[in-house]
Write an enzyme that holds these catalytic residues in place. Structure first.
Site, PDB file in Angstrom:
ATOM      1  N   GLY A   1       0.835  -1.213  -0.116  1.00 57.83           N
ATOM      2  CA  GLY A   1       0.009   0.022  -0.172  1.00 57.83           C
ATOM      3  C   GLY A   1       0.888   1.404   0.109  1.00 57.83           C
ATOM      4  O   GLY A   1       1.766   1.090   0.505  1.00 57.83           O
TER       5      GLY A   1
ATOM      6  N   ARG B   1      19.458  10.858  -3.508  1.00 57.99           N
ATOM      7  CA  ARG B   1      20.462  11.792  -3.065  1.00 57.99           C
ATOM      8  C   ARG B   1      21.558  11.377  -2.467  1.00 57.99           C
ATOM      9  O   ARG B   1      22.807  11.777  -2.292  1.00 57.99           O
ATOM     10  CB  ARG B   1      19.854  12.955  -2.370  1.00 57.99           C
ATOM     11  CG  ARG B   1      18.894  13.560  -3.731  1.00 57.99           C
ATOM     12  CD  ARG B   1      18.400  15.033  -3.315  1.00 57.99           C
ATOM     13  NE  ARG B   1      17.762  15.493  -4.374  1.00 57.99           N
ATOM     14  CZ  ARG B   1      17.027  16.793  -4.520  1.00 57.99           C
ATOM     15  NH1 ARG B   1      16.987  17.267  -3.537  1.00 57.99           N
ATOM     16  NH2 ARG B   1      16.304  17.292  -5.539  1.00 57.99           N
TER      17      ARG B   1
ATOM     18  N   ARG C   1       1.175  -4.910  -5.915  1.00 56.38           N
ATOM     19  CA  ARG C   1       1.409  -6.392  -5.551  1.00 56.38           C
ATOM     20  C   ARG C   1       1.339  -7.440  -6.458  1.00 56.38           C
ATOM     21  O   ARG C   1       0.860  -7.338  -7.397  1.00 56.38           O
ATOM     22  CB  ARG C   1      -0.083  -6.409  -4.436  1.00 56.38           C
ATOM     23  CG  ARG C   1      -0.330  -5.543  -3.484  1.00 56.38           C
ATOM     24  CD  ARG C   1      -1.311  -5.683  -2.598  1.00 56.38           C
ATOM     25  NE  ARG C   1      -1.919  -4.478  -1.995  1.00 56.38           N
ATOM     26  CZ  ARG C   1      -1.556  -4.092  -0.775  1.00 56.38           C
ATOM     27  NH1 ARG C   1      -0.467  -4.719  -0.033  1.00 56.38           N
ATOM     28  NH2 ARG C   1      -2.131  -3.157  -0.184  1.00 56.38           N
TER      29      ARG C   1
ATOM     30  N   ASP D   1       5.122  -5.007   5.741  1.00 54.46           N
ATOM     31  CA  ASP D   1       5.799  -6.459   6.287  1.00 54.46           C
ATOM     32  C   ASP D   1       5.717  -7.400   4.963  1.00 54.46           C
ATOM     33  O   ASP D   1       6.659  -8.227   4.989  1.00 54.46           O
ATOM     34  CB  ASP D   1       5.023  -6.758   7.588  1.00 54.46           C
ATOM     35  CG  ASP D   1       3.784  -6.965   7.675  1.00 54.46           C
ATOM     36  OD1 ASP D   1       3.116  -6.714   6.566  1.00 54.46           O
ATOM     37  OD2 ASP D   1       3.005  -7.932   8.535  1.00 54.46           O
TER      38      ASP D   1
ATOM     39  N   THR E   1       4.040   2.465   5.493  1.00 50.99           N
ATOM     40  CA  THR E   1       2.682   2.072   5.622  1.00 50.99           C
ATOM     41  C   THR E   1       1.853   2.849   6.789  1.00 50.99           C
ATOM     42  O   THR E   1       2.517   3.301   7.742  1.00 50.99           O
ATOM     43  CB  THR E   1       2.469   0.405   6.210  1.00 50.99           C
ATOM     44  OG1 THR E   1       0.978   0.493   6.342  1.00 50.99           O
ATOM     45  CG2 THR E   1       3.442   0.195   7.252  1.00 50.99           C
TER      46      THR E   1
ATOM     47  N   ASP F   1      -0.503   2.286   8.563  1.00 53.14           N
ATOM     48  CA  ASP F   1      -1.232   1.844   9.768  1.00 53.14           C
ATOM     49  C   ASP F   1      -0.176   1.737  11.154  1.00 53.14           C
ATOM     50  O   ASP F   1      -0.974   1.200  11.963  1.00 53.14           O
ATOM     51  CB  ASP F   1      -1.462   0.307   9.295  1.00 53.14           C
ATOM     52  CG  ASP F   1      -2.682   0.185   8.351  1.00 53.14           C
ATOM     53  OD1 ASP F   1      -3.275   1.090   8.458  1.00 53.14           O
ATOM     54  OD2 ASP F   1      -3.002  -0.886   7.689  1.00 53.14           O
TER      55      ASP F   1
ATOM     56  N   ASP G   1       1.876  -0.463  11.713  1.00 54.99           N
ATOM     57  CA  ASP G   1       1.784  -1.747  12.376  1.00 54.99           C
ATOM     58  C   ASP G   1       3.160  -2.492  12.148  1.00 54.99           C
ATOM     59  O   ASP G   1       2.897  -3.874  11.873  1.00 54.99           O
ATOM     60  CB  ASP G   1       0.418  -2.576  11.584  1.00 54.99           C
ATOM     61  CG  ASP G   1       0.582  -2.560  10.310  1.00 54.99           C
ATOM     62  OD1 ASP G   1       1.432  -2.016   9.511  1.00 54.99           O
ATOM     63  OD2 ASP G   1      -0.184  -3.348   9.617  1.00 54.99           O
TER      64      ASP G   1
ATOM     65  N   ARG H   1     -25.942  14.994  16.704  1.00 46.32           N
ATOM     66  CA  ARG H   1     -25.925  13.882  16.454  1.00 46.32           C
ATOM     67  C   ARG H   1     -24.866  13.116  16.586  1.00 46.32           C
ATOM     68  O   ARG H   1     -23.779  13.590  17.287  1.00 46.32           O
ATOM     69  CB  ARG H   1     -25.702  13.674  14.760  1.00 46.32           C
ATOM     70  CG  ARG H   1     -26.710  13.772  13.953  1.00 46.32           C
ATOM     71  CD  ARG H   1     -26.473  14.015  12.355  1.00 46.32           C
ATOM     72  NE  ARG H   1     -27.838  14.483  11.537  1.00 46.32           N
ATOM     73  CZ  ARG H   1     -27.791  15.021  10.315  1.00 46.32           C
ATOM     74  NH1 ARG H   1     -26.580  15.733   9.933  1.00 46.32           N
ATOM     75  NH2 ARG H   1     -29.103  15.219   9.985  1.00 46.32           N
TER      76      ARG H   1
ATOM     77  N   ARG I   1      -6.808  -2.520  10.048  1.00 53.62           N
ATOM     78  CA  ARG I   1      -7.481  -4.081  10.155  1.00 53.62           C
ATOM     79  C   ARG I   1      -7.012  -4.429  11.351  1.00 53.62           C
ATOM     80  O   ARG I   1      -7.702  -5.115  12.221  1.00 53.62           O
ATOM     81  CB  ARG I   1      -7.263  -4.895   8.851  1.00 53.62           C
ATOM     82  CG  ARG I   1      -8.195  -4.550   7.895  1.00 53.62           C
ATOM     83  CD  ARG I   1      -8.401  -5.867   6.857  1.00 53.62           C
ATOM     84  NE  ARG I   1      -9.466  -5.052   6.102  1.00 53.62           N
ATOM     85  CZ  ARG I   1      -9.000  -4.195   4.951  1.00 53.62           C
ATOM     86  NH1 ARG I   1      -7.894  -3.839   4.525  1.00 53.62           N
ATOM     87  NH2 ARG I   1     -10.055  -3.728   4.193  1.00 53.62           N
TER      88      ARG I   1
END
Ligand code: ATP
Length: 334
Positions: free
Chosen positions: A21, A35, A82, A113, A136, A138, A140, A173, A182
């Site tokens: 990603g 550089r 990917r 990873d 990434t 995330d 993670d 609201r 995830r």
């Protein structure tokens, strides 16, 4: 300090790729690698579309002027992809042949990873030194307090939730805001605190539906007219954000409930200053480590300093949620 330490390893040609990603800060990292390589009089190549491009031979030389004006750009000029073919020995053989043909003798992999796993297998099979840079949103990845793109993504979320709050307040609201994550709740937890969310649901903690309901009831009673519930994609309750909203609306009819899924906007945009600086530091360190003969490591940041973690550990280890932040978020929602 390295898996294949040899003082007289001579690296002349480095290739850099982005994989998995995309994340803001990847361009700044490419720029830094290019550089830094030029600074040390090494040739640098860019591999387009990650491992897929390596297999197809989409490899072009990059000089210091090829990376002008990209430090401030989101996404990745090298594109990301990917590649299932890279998961096969045949695919990796083709990739190696393409590197070999250009005399490329070291690789910087910017990704998550999965990308590191591919890089490590490639290094083990063909003896080509690989250094990883964690890219990434995330956050993670074990072995770094921050991955590239994480800080930018948090700022994007906070900005979006500030806007959502304006409308939440105007209409009394309750908003469920779904953010990426995830397996890890870093974005939800940090940006939830930053945006003053009343509740934060993350994969690492099981709040349970009943507790969520009780907590929202309490906050309504205490005088709150609107609320924001930040939900990581992989939250432990196990319901998606729409099901959660439906459940709360059925059981808390006083609230008008709305859902906002922030989605891919979290990946884009100009990288924050933090991500640009981090990318610049990581890229330089990656090149310096390759020059020293280091291979099979990831460059990370810990306590503000650049640190190295074996790729194997970075892949297998689990990045942990900071319990102090969980406590802060609990007390701040009073
Ligand atoms: P993100 O965290 O954003 O998903 P990632 O780097 O983990 O990024 P993946 O799709 O898991 O993304 O991996 C990127 C690519 O790395 C895969 O498409 C594949 O080409 C390669 N890769 C992943 N696992 C392996 C493996 N076991 N063997 C060989 N290559 C792999």
């Amino acid at each position: 300090m390295n898996s294949t330490d040899s003082a007289d390893v001579k690296i002349s040609n480095i290739a850099v790729l982005t994989s998995g990603g995309d994340a803001p800060g990847m361009n700044a990292a490419i720029r830094s690698v290019v550089r830094s390589a030029a600074f040390y009089k090494l040739n640098c190549f860019g591999v387009y579309r990650g491992y897929e491009g390596m297999i197809k031979g989409s490899i072009l030389p990059l000089g210091p002027r090829s990376v002008n004006n990209i430090i401030n750009k989101g996404g990745t000029i090298l594109k990301s992809a990917r590649s299932n073919e890279f998961r096969t020995k045949e695919g990796r053989k083709k990739a190696f042949a393409n590197l070999h043909q250009k005399n490329i003798d070291a690789l910087v992999v910017i990704g998550g990873d999965g990308s590191f796993t591919g890089g490590l297998i490639f290094q083990q099979e063909f003896g080509i030194p690989v250094i990883g840079i964690p890219g990434t949103i995330d956050n993670d990845i074990y072995g770094t307090s921050h991955t590239l793109g994480y800080d930018t993504a948090m700022n994007t979320v906070v900005e979006a939730v500030d806007k959502i709050r304006d409308t939440a307040i105007s209409h009394n609201r309750l908003f469920f805001v779904e953010v990426m994550g995830r397996d890890a709740g870093h974005i939800a937890l940090n940006s939830g605190i930053g945006a003053g969310a009343e509740e934060i649901l993350i994969p690492e903690e099981d709040m349970g539906l009943d507790r969520l309901l009780e907590s929202l009831k309490r906050s309504k009673k205490s005088g709150k007219l609107s609320s924001i519930v930040m939900v990581a994609e992989g939250d432990k309750i196990g319901k998606n954000v729409f099901e959660l909203a439906e459940y709360i609306e059925e059981n808390l009819p006083d609230y008008e409930v709305r859902v906002s899924v922030l989605g891919h906007m979290q990946r884009g945009g100009a990288p924050s200053c933090f991500d640009r600086v981090l990318a610049s530091r990581m890229g330089l360190r990656a090149v310096e480590e390759l020059r020293k003969g280091t291979s099979g490591y990831m460059v990370g940041i810990g306590d503000g300093k650049m640190i190295l973690t074996p790729l194997e550990k970075a892949i297998k280890g689990k990045s942990k949620i900071d319990n102090e932040l969980v406590r802060v978020s609990e007390i701040m929602r009073l």
